[in-house]
Design a protein around this motif. Structure first.
Motif, PDB file in Angstrom:
ATOM      1  N   MET A  16       0.875  -1.091   0.146  1.00  0.00           N
ATOM      2  CA  MET A  16      -0.072   0.031   0.033  1.00  0.00           C
ATOM      3  C   MET A  16       0.844   1.132   0.080  1.00  0.00           C
ATOM      4  SD  MET A  16      -3.296  -0.549   0.065  1.00  0.00           S
ATOM      5  CE  MET A  16      -4.608  -1.600   0.632  1.00  0.00           C
ATOM      6  N   MET A  17       1.827   1.290   0.842  1.00  0.00           N
ATOM      7  CA  MET A  17       2.694   2.463   0.850  1.00  0.00           C
ATOM      8  C   MET A  17       3.447   2.509  -0.519  1.00  0.00           C
ATOM      9  SD  MET A  17       4.294   2.344   4.993  1.00  0.00           S
ATOM     10  CE  MET A  17       4.922   4.127   4.566  1.00  0.00           C
ATOM     11  N   SER A  18       3.996   1.622  -0.855  1.00  0.00           N
ATOM     12  CA  SER A  18       4.773   1.730  -2.300  1.00  0.00           C
ATOM     13  C   SER A  18       3.900   2.264  -3.251  1.00  0.00           C
ATOM     14  CB  SER A  18       5.238   0.323  -2.743  1.00  0.00           C
ATOM     15  OG  SER A  18       5.785   0.227  -3.942  1.00  0.00           O
ATOM     16  N   ALA A  19       2.450   1.661  -3.344  1.00  0.00           N
ATOM     17  CA  ALA A  19       1.579   2.169  -4.544  1.00  0.00           C
ATOM     18  C   ALA A  19       1.275   3.511  -4.014  1.00  0.00           C
ATOM     19  CB  ALA A  19       0.357   1.194  -4.510  1.00  0.00           C
ATOM     20  N   ASN A  20       1.124   3.876  -2.986  1.00  0.00           N
ATOM     21  CA  ASN A  20       0.809   5.430  -2.747  1.00  0.00           C
ATOM     22  C   ASN A  20       1.799   6.258  -3.152  1.00  0.00           C
ATOM     23  OD1 ASN A  20      -1.869   5.130  -1.895  1.00  0.00           O
ATOM     24  ND2 ASN A  20      -1.222   4.563   0.279  1.00  0.00           N
ATOM     25  N   SER A  21       3.052   6.050  -2.889  1.00  0.00           N
ATOM     26  CA  SER A  21       4.168   6.895  -3.375  1.00  0.00           C
ATOM     27  C   SER A  21       4.491   6.827  -4.597  1.00  0.00           C
ATOM     28  CB  SER A  21       5.538   6.314  -2.472  1.00  0.00           C
ATOM     29  OG  SER A  21       5.865   5.132  -3.067  1.00  0.00           O
ATOM     30  N   LYS A  22       3.943   5.919  -5.396  1.00  0.00           N
ATOM     31  CA  LYS A  22       4.019   5.850  -6.907  1.00  0.00           C
ATOM     32  C   LYS A  22       2.979   6.851  -7.403  1.00  0.00           C
ATOM     33  CE  LYS A  22       5.974   1.373  -7.749  1.00  0.00           C
ATOM     34  NZ  LYS A  22       6.151  -0.018  -7.970  1.00  0.00           N
ATOM     35  N   ILE A  23       1.778   6.914  -6.766  1.00  0.00           N
ATOM     36  CA  ILE A  23       0.671   7.548  -7.190  1.00  0.00           C
ATOM     37  C   ILE A  23       0.971   8.824  -7.009  1.00  0.00           C
ATOM     38  CG2 ILE A  23      -1.551   8.196  -6.723  1.00  0.00           C
ATOM     39  CD1 ILE A  23      -2.181   5.397  -6.042  1.00  0.00           C
ATOM     40  N   ASP A  24       1.553   9.357  -5.851  1.00  0.00           N
ATOM     41  CA  ASP A  24       2.100  10.745  -5.557  1.00  0.00           C
ATOM     42  C   ASP A  24       2.955  11.276  -6.373  1.00  0.00           C
ATOM     43  OD1 ASP A  24       0.372  10.879  -3.279  1.00  0.00           O
ATOM     44  OD2 ASP A  24       2.009  10.353  -1.880  1.00  0.00           O
ATOM     45  N   ALA A  25       4.090  10.382  -7.243  1.00  0.00           N
ATOM     46  CA  ALA A  25       4.773  11.082  -7.850  1.00  0.00           C
ATOM     47  C   ALA A  25       4.201  11.102  -9.281  1.00  0.00           C
ATOM     48  CB  ALA A  25       6.009  10.005  -8.028  1.00  0.00           C
ATOM     49  N   MET A  26       2.890  10.592  -9.598  1.00  0.00           N
ATOM     50  CA  MET A  26       2.162  10.613 -10.932  1.00  0.00           C
ATOM     51  C   MET A  26       2.040  12.296 -11.219  1.00  0.00           C
ATOM     52  SD  MET A  26      -0.278   7.717 -10.819  1.00  0.00           S
ATOM     53  CE  MET A  26      -1.113   7.997 -12.422  1.00  0.00           C
ATOM     54  N   SER A  27       2.211  12.587 -12.730  1.00  0.00           N
ATOM     55  CA  SER A  27       1.512  14.052 -13.038  1.00  0.00           C
ATOM     56  C   SER A  27       0.416  13.936 -13.918  1.00  0.00           C
ATOM     57  CB  SER A  27       2.807  14.432 -13.911  1.00  0.00           C
ATOM     58  OG  SER A  27       3.155  13.588 -14.952  1.00  0.00           O
ATOM     59  N   ASP A  28       0.250  12.555 -14.244  1.00  0.00           N
ATOM     60  CA  ASP A  28      -1.331  12.924 -15.146  1.00  0.00           C
ATOM     61  C   ASP A  28      -2.388  12.683 -14.166  1.00  0.00           C
ATOM     62  OD1 ASP A  28      -3.108  12.638 -16.848  1.00  0.00           O
ATOM     63  OD2 ASP A  28      -2.552  10.684 -17.576  1.00  0.00           O
ATOM     64  N   GLY A  29      -3.075  13.939 -14.228  1.00  0.00           N
ATOM     65  CA  GLY A  29      -4.386  14.207 -13.367  1.00  0.00           C
ATOM     66  C   GLY A  29      -5.339  13.244 -13.317  1.00  0.00           C
ATOM     67  N   SER A  30      -5.998  12.846 -14.425  1.00  0.00           N
ATOM     68  CA  SER A  30      -6.874  12.085 -14.555  1.00  0.00           C
ATOM     69  C   SER A  30      -6.583  10.621 -14.085  1.00  0.00           C
ATOM     70  CB  SER A  30      -7.460  12.022 -16.022  1.00  0.00           C
ATOM     71  OG  SER A  30      -6.713  11.380 -16.905  1.00  0.00           O
ATOM     72  N   HIS A  31      -5.568  10.019 -14.432  1.00  0.00           N
ATOM     73  CA  HIS A  31      -4.905   8.850 -14.292  1.00  0.00           C
ATOM     74  C   HIS A  31      -4.518   8.752 -12.750  1.00  0.00           C
ATOM     75  CE1 HIS A  31      -4.155   6.895 -18.232  1.00  0.00           C
ATOM     76  NE2 HIS A  31      -4.849   7.888 -18.207  1.00  0.00           N
ATOM     77  N   LYS A  32      -3.961   9.788 -12.168  1.00  0.00           N
ATOM     78  CA  LYS A  32      -3.778   9.912 -10.692  1.00  0.00           C
ATOM     79  C   LYS A  32      -5.248   9.916  -9.824  1.00  0.00           C
ATOM     80  CE  LYS A  32      -1.103  12.554  -7.366  1.00  0.00           C
ATOM     81  NZ  LYS A  32      -0.075  13.825  -7.556  1.00  0.00           N
ATOM     82  N   LYS A  33      -5.966  10.618 -10.395  1.00  0.00           N
ATOM     83  CA  LYS A  33      -7.408  10.566  -9.575  1.00  0.00           C
ATOM     84  C   LYS A  33      -7.912   9.158  -9.741  1.00  0.00           C
ATOM     85  CE  LYS A  33     -11.593  13.451  -9.349  1.00  0.00           C
ATOM     86  NZ  LYS A  33     -12.263  14.433 -10.207  1.00  0.00           N
ATOM     87  N   MET A  34      -7.850   8.549 -10.616  1.00  0.00           N
ATOM     88  CA  MET A  34      -8.577   7.159 -10.771  1.00  0.00           C
ATOM     89  C   MET A  34      -7.791   6.323  -9.748  1.00  0.00           C
ATOM     90  SD  MET A  34     -10.775   4.946 -11.881  1.00  0.00           S
ATOM     91  CE  MET A  34     -11.627   5.618 -13.067  1.00  0.00           C
ATOM     92  N   ALA A  35      -6.162   6.274 -10.091  1.00  0.00           N
ATOM     93  CA  ALA A  35      -5.445   5.587  -9.100  1.00  0.00           C
ATOM     94  C   ALA A  35      -5.782   5.754  -7.611  1.00  0.00           C
ATOM     95  CB  ALA A  35      -3.932   5.749  -9.377  1.00  0.00           C
ATOM     96  N   MET A  36      -5.836   7.145  -7.241  1.00  0.00           N
ATOM     97  CA  MET A  36      -6.316   7.433  -5.766  1.00  0.00           C
ATOM     98  C   MET A  36      -7.485   6.961  -5.318  1.00  0.00           C
ATOM     99  SD  MET A  36      -4.701  11.238  -5.541  1.00  0.00           S
ATOM    100  CE  MET A  36      -4.957  11.573  -3.999  1.00  0.00           C
TER     101      MET A  36
END
Length: 86
Positions: free
Chosen positions: A34-54
């Motif tokens: 979970m922590m690993s995935a959350n850190s990868k999501i935080d590093a994302m720049s694409d807003g729509s994909h980031k929102k879906m991943a979150m």
């Protein structure tokens, strides 16, 4: 006779491999993942994909708290796919 047996074994293994691969692709539902995935999501720049991943990660965390590991893995897989990792 030997050729037929070998051909049957190869054919059977070809149909069995996708089932094993699907289990191997299931995300592991634990705090470290979970922590690993959350850190990868935080590093994302694409807003729509980031929102879906979150959104998927929030559902995965809820499922993990409710001890629904299959559901948690499913949501983590969706989050990883929306990040483009899988």
């Amino acid at each position: 006779m030997l050729k037929i047996t070998i051909a049957a074994a190869v054919l059977a293994s070809a149909f069995a491999l996708p089932a094993f691969a699907e289990d191997a692709m299931m995300a592991k539902c634990d705090d470290a993942s979970m922590m690993s995935a959350n850190s990868k999501i935080d590093a994302m720049s694409d807003g729509s994909h980031k929102k879906m991943a979150m959104k998927e990660m929030m559902m995965a965390q809820t499922s993990m708290k409710e001890h629904k590991m299959k559901s948690c893995s499913m949501h983590m897989d969706k989050a990883m796919k929306s990040m483009g990792a899988m």
